[in-house]
Design a protein around this motif. Structure first.
Motif, PDB file in Angstrom:
ATOM      1  N   GLU A   1      25.265  61.136   6.893  1.00 34.42           N
ATOM      2  CA  GLU A   1      25.836  61.633   5.972  1.00 34.42           C
ATOM      3  C   GLU A   1      25.836  61.956   4.998  1.00 34.42           C
ATOM      4  OE1 GLU A   1      28.424  57.750   5.428  1.00 34.42           O
ATOM      5  OE2 GLU A   1      28.668  57.485   8.372  1.00 34.42           O
ATOM      6  N   SER A   2      24.635  62.215   5.046  1.00 34.79           N
ATOM      7  CA  SER A   2      23.914  62.318   3.203  1.00 34.79           C
ATOM      8  C   SER A   2      22.844  63.454   3.291  1.00 34.79           C
ATOM      9  CB  SER A   2      22.452  60.889   2.966  1.00 34.79           C
ATOM     10  OG  SER A   2      22.617  59.814   3.682  1.00 34.79           O
TER      11      SER A   2
ATOM     12  N   GLY B   1      25.233  59.629  -0.373  1.00 30.96           N
ATOM     13  CA  GLY B   1      24.952  58.866   0.970  1.00 30.96           C
ATOM     14  C   GLY B   1      24.576  57.372   0.736  1.00 30.96           C
ATOM     15  N   ARG B   2      24.283  57.599   2.215  1.00 28.60           N
ATOM     16  CA  ARG B   2      22.967  55.667   2.676  1.00 28.60           C
ATOM     17  C   ARG B   2      21.698  56.050   2.822  1.00 28.60           C
ATOM     18  NH1 ARG B   2      24.997  54.485   8.263  1.00 28.60           N
ATOM     19  NH2 ARG B   2      23.960  56.199   8.950  1.00 28.60           N
TER      20      ARG B   2
ATOM     21  N   GLU C   1      20.102  54.491   5.394  1.00 27.94           N
ATOM     22  CA  GLU C   1      19.985  54.348   6.814  1.00 27.94           C
ATOM     23  C   GLU C   1      19.269  55.532   6.857  1.00 27.94           C
ATOM     24  OE1 GLU C   1      23.377  50.850   6.042  1.00 27.94           O
ATOM     25  OE2 GLU C   1      22.466  52.771   5.144  1.00 27.94           O
ATOM     26  N   ASP C   2      19.887  56.936   6.270  1.00 25.91           N
ATOM     27  CA  ASP C   2      19.922  57.932   6.538  1.00 25.91           C
ATOM     28  C   ASP C   2      18.525  58.650   6.641  1.00 25.91           C
ATOM     29  OD1 ASP C   2      22.134  58.432   7.905  1.00 25.91           O
ATOM     30  OD2 ASP C   2      23.221  59.038   6.015  1.00 25.91           O
TER      31      ASP C   2
END
Length: 491
Positions: free
Chosen positions: A132-133, A163-164, A166-167
């Protein structure tokens, strides 16, 4: 003010071509920039002392003035505040800094600012979508120069544009799949100051993690675990450079603290997280433990024995064997750090720590009080019957007190503070006394390992006498802790 979130990875220059051929990067031509940066500070390095970096950057025909905070990184991930604005070289205009205290400091220091070091590197840059990033991938190659000294730069930075977090880690995994990328902790500014001061790597000691009562237990664990990673990573250069005794000791302490934190917070951590990482650090911790045991034996235990038996052949053999074993253990540590599994473990563990989520908003104060009370009760039961314990039980008691000390250091700031300093001092003295007794037990095992069970009679006798003396001297220290623990329980 912008918040810069980036993952920094160290790259072996010999693997640069392999990285450039990665499908994620080879599919798109990169933007190429030469970035020339001059960092400024006062003659007393007042900005460095306040963990602030200040630079002018030449980017093509454009000049930028950048101010950055210098919060520590862990596992390669850094989250820093950044203020950047177009500028004229040599003109310090801090009107874009919207943090009042920092802007006041910069204005006060303006007339004393002078160049400290420069960085000159070429940046290859891609902007990629991941999950999502939107993430910027930058490969920097060049050098840092300070006072005629030069250090090469070869690193990869993944900056989260949108975005995140995590990405960021997911993209790092994809890039790391066919090559070794080491999570790096030092910024270019930090490396520049070190070069300017001509500072060799120094052993880094644990810092108290800044937990707060407003955090949940999982958030507190994240803070503590990342502090433990920083503690380890800041001793990594010393390990790779030859592993002097204090680097080994501090790296071992860092992993012990990390493993203790995993056990301490296990009741609020996901079962799959504990299953994945509860034993992951064991191989590296074991190698550090072996090296540390031989260091202690050679540097602390053996010298008084050699003084007592200057002509004993077993003592001479032990001295030579201890030196050989230490060198072997240090090489084993370097070998482990060079394996691709080490940077991948560092990256995966850091990603997993950031991915942790609270299932419920429990009170951290209540959690702290309950966990420390449980560990204290377990340690107290063994301490109250210390005279009845055999060697194995005393070893387990020592480990419980080590666990208690780490738990108290981690969570103590959340507990009533009237006598906490006195209590921690008492606990530290007891742990040190138990550690000295354990050193004699370990020394006896090392002697058997080095000489065989049929040799070293005089040395074994000295060790046994020393151990008995230390056990006899333990009672006041043990009684003091039991007294302090009773007072704390009454609060």
């Amino acid at each position: 003010m912008a918040t810069e979130i980036e993952l920094k990875l160290r790259l072996d220059p010999r693997q640069l071509r392999k990285l450039l051929a990665h499908p994620l990067l080879a599919a798109t031509p990169p933007q190429r920039q030469r970035l020339l940066n001059t960092y400024y500070d006062t003659p007393e390095l007042a900005l460095r002392a306040r963990r602030v970096a200040l630079r002018f950057r030449k980017k093509g025909w454009e000049w930028l003035l950048t101010v950055k905070s210098a919060e520590p990184a862990s596992g390669g991930l850094a989250v820093r505040n950044e203020w950047e604005s177009a500028a004229t070289p040599g003109i310090f205009d801090f009107s874009h800094v919207d943090a009042p205290a920092l802007r006041t400091l910069l204005d006060e220091l303006r007339d004393d600012l002078e160049p400290v070091f420069t960085t000159d590197f070429t940046r290859l840059r891609w902007q990629l979508a991941c999950g999502e990033s939107q993430i910027e991938v930058a490969i920097d190659r060049g050098s840092i120069v300070a006072r005629g000294r030069r250090e090469k730069i070869c690193e990869v930075e993944l900056e989260l544009l949108a975005g995140r977090v995590e990405d960021l880690f997911e993209l790092a995994r994809q890039l790391q799949h066919h090559l070794i990328l080491h999570p790096a902790i030092a910024s270019k500014a930090e490396a520049g100051y070190r070069l300017f001061l001509d500072e060799p790597p120094r052993p880094f000691r644990a810092r108290m993690p800044p937990i707060a009562a407003t955090q949940t237990p999982v958030e507190a664990f994240r803070t503590i675990a990342l502090a433990c990673l920083e503690h380890f990573q800041r001793n990594e250069a010393g390990l790779l450079a030859g592993g002097e005794a204090e680097f080994i000791h501090q790296a071992r302490v860092a992993l012990r603290r990390l493993r203790s934190a995993l056990k301490l917070f296990a009741p609020v951590l996901p079962a799959d997280f504990i299953a994945a990482y509860g034993q992951s650090w064991r191989t590296l911790a074991g190698a550090l433990g072996e090296a540390r045991d031989w260091d202690v034996f050679g540097e602390e235990t053996l010298p008084p024995i050699a003084a007592a038996f200057p002509h004993d052949r077993d003592v001479r053999r032990l001295r030579n064997e201890a030196g050989r074993r230490v060198r072997h253990a240090r090489r084993a540590i370097v070998t482990l750090l060079a394996l691709k599994e080490y940077p991948r473990l560092m990256l995966e563990f850091t990603a997993a720590v950031y991915a942790l989520r609270d299932t419920e908003k429990a009170s951290l104060k209540h959690f702290a009080a309950d966990r420390i009370a449980t560990i204290t009760g377990s340690a107290r039961k063994m301490a109250e019957r210390y005279d009845e314990l055999d060697a194995e039980q005393r070893h387990r008691m020592r480990l419980r007190f080590k666990k208690l000390r780490y738990a108290t250091e981690f969570l103590g700031p959340l507990l009533p503070q009237q006598r906490m300093k006195t209590y921690l001092t008492s606990l530290a003295r007891l742990q040190e006394a138990l550690g000295l007794i354990n050193d004699q037990v370990t020394a006896s095992l090392l002697i058997d390992e080095a000489l065989g069970e049929k040799h070293g009679g005089a040395v074994h006798g000295w060790i046994a006498g020393r151990q008995n003396l230390l056990i006899e001297q333990l009672d006041p220290t043990l009684s003091d802790w039991l007294s302090q623990a009773t007072k704390e329980r009454g609060n």
